[in-house]
Design a protein around this motif. Structure first.
Motif, PDB file in Angstrom:
ATOM      1  N   ARG A   1      27.707  65.392  57.541  1.00  0.00           N
ATOM      2  CA  ARG A   1      27.203  66.605  58.178  1.00  0.00           C
ATOM      3  C   ARG A   1      27.434  66.502  59.690  1.00  0.00           C
ATOM      4  O   ARG A   1      27.364  65.427  60.275  1.00  0.00           O
ATOM      5  CB  ARG A   1      25.699  66.707  57.894  1.00  0.00           C
TER       6      ARG A   1
ATOM      7  N   CYS B   1      19.551  63.152  54.444  1.00  0.00           N
ATOM      8  CA  CYS B   1      19.945  61.887  53.827  1.00  0.00           C
ATOM      9  C   CYS B   1      18.859  60.822  53.935  1.00  0.00           C
ATOM     10  O   CYS B   1      18.855  59.871  53.148  1.00  0.00           O
ATOM     11  CB  CYS B   1      21.231  61.376  54.453  1.00  0.00           C
TER      12      CYS B   1
ATOM     13  N   ARG C   1      26.214  59.236  56.397  1.00  0.00           N
ATOM     14  CA  ARG C   1      26.109  59.257  54.934  1.00  0.00           C
ATOM     15  C   ARG C   1      26.861  60.447  54.356  1.00  0.00           C
ATOM     16  O   ARG C   1      27.670  60.303  53.463  1.00  0.00           O
ATOM     17  CB  ARG C   1      24.626  59.379  54.508  1.00  0.00           C
ATOM     18  N   CYS C   2      26.561  61.648  54.837  1.00  0.00           N
ATOM     19  CA  CYS C   2      27.088  62.863  54.193  1.00  0.00           C
ATOM     20  C   CYS C   2      28.104  63.598  55.066  1.00  0.00           C
ATOM     21  O   CYS C   2      28.599  64.659  54.679  1.00  0.00           O
ATOM     22  CB  CYS C   2      25.950  63.808  53.823  1.00  0.00           C
TER      23      CYS C   2
ATOM     24  N   CYS D   1      21.137  61.761  58.820  1.00  0.00           N
ATOM     25  CA  CYS D   1      20.501  63.062  59.024  1.00  0.00           C
ATOM     26  C   CYS D   1      19.185  63.153  58.238  1.00  0.00           C
ATOM     27  O   CYS D   1      18.931  62.356  57.344  1.00  0.00           O
ATOM     28  CB  CYS D   1      21.432  64.190  58.617  1.00  0.00           C
TER      29      CYS D   1
ATOM     30  N   CYS E   1      26.431  62.681  60.648  1.00  0.00           N
ATOM     31  CA  CYS E   1      25.722  61.875  59.652  1.00  0.00           C
ATOM     32  C   CYS E   1      26.704  60.913  59.002  1.00  0.00           C
ATOM     33  O   CYS E   1      27.734  61.328  58.478  1.00  0.00           O
ATOM     34  CB  CYS E   1      25.075  62.747  58.581  1.00  0.00           C
TER      35      CYS E   1
HETATM   36 ZN   LIG Z   1      23.477  63.280  55.940  1.00  0.00          ZN
END
Ligand SMILES: [Zn+2]
Ligand SMILES: [Mn+2]
Ligand SMILES: [Mn+2]
Ligand SMILES: [Zn+2]
Lengths: 138, 138
Positions: free
Chosen positions: A96, A134, A93-94, A131, A91
DNA sequence: ATATAAATGAAAAAGCTTCTCATTTACACC
DNA sequence: GGTGTAAATGAGAAGCTTTTTCATTTATAT
């Protein structure tokens, strides 16, 4: 009693090695950077140098105890080797990380290498995306 | 007369940008690191700073004029963007790079992302191996 | 020609990882 | 249980690629 694993790998049984192995086995995180491991050791009260963490992880990689992922953008993460190959979704963004195996892809890769006359030694496949979690967060 | 390409990308027409573009277009190497470009400029007699080369390549990437490959182990290589996506085979002996596209793999990747609930933004696939040439060399 | 926002060069800094070297430790052997 | 020796460790320096800073130069609109 993982001293055996170390001996089998031709590595002396030392406190840093045992502790790094313990962290990898007991952490919630399946994929950890050297820094992650280092911090986990500190929280555990073990004062092991970051250089040693890098050395030990690299040795573990050589011994086949862990595998290293080279994430886009520099830093590496390590995970305990369980014998089963798999690839990763990340991911953006995060951060993951999810895992997958796809036999069709594995097979196509071998076919492509053969077509091009390459003796394939390895491959790396990362799918980047946002993900599920997110996507909601905006 | 690629000044137009630069203007279209919203970039001022400057000597460094024109020269970097020229190197990418005329070099034998289809895949070049920033350092490769920098050295080619020097050989051409252009004294353009390495930082500028990095900046320009990054801007070109943003503008869609080049794409960046993040090779395992740190350094990146750049190639002129021709609109067609492809992936890469890398020789671990001589660093030769070959290209391929495989629609089956592309499609499986999309399916996997969907399965995992990921909104795929990108992917990177490298097949490592020993090229035909290097297999002979032993 | 002039003004101004953008681009450049050189050097410093960043971020991750490896190396150096003095000191400590594991383990084979007595 | 001691002892010797090769291997492992810690701390900091160094390495490498890439980015940032900032003073200076340059492209372009007017
Ligand atoms: Zn994420
Ligand atoms: Mn994994
Ligand atoms: Mn290519
Ligand atoms: Zn080769």
């Amino acid at each position: 009693m993982e001293s055996q694993d170390l001996r089998k790998a031709g590595l002396k049984v030392t406190l840093p090695r045992l502790k790094v192995l313990e962290i990898l086995e007991t952490s919630d995180l399946r994929h950890m950077s050297a820094e992650d491991v280092y911090k986990a050791l500190l929280e555990m009260g073990e004062e092991i140098g970051l250089a040693t963490v890098y050395r030990v992880l690299t040795q573990f990689e050589g011994a086949g105890l862990v595998s290293r992922l080279s994430i886009d953008g520099g830093h590496a993460v390590f995970e305990l080797e369980d014998g089963s190959h798999h690839d990763h979704l990340l991911c953006v963004r995060c951060n993951r990380i999810e895992e997958f195996i796809d036999d069709v892809i594995e097979q196509r890769q071998r076919a492509i290498a053969a077509e091009k006359g390459f003796e394939m030694t390895d491959h790396s496949l990362y799918i980047y995306g946002i993900c599920r979690h997110c996507q909601k967060t905006k």
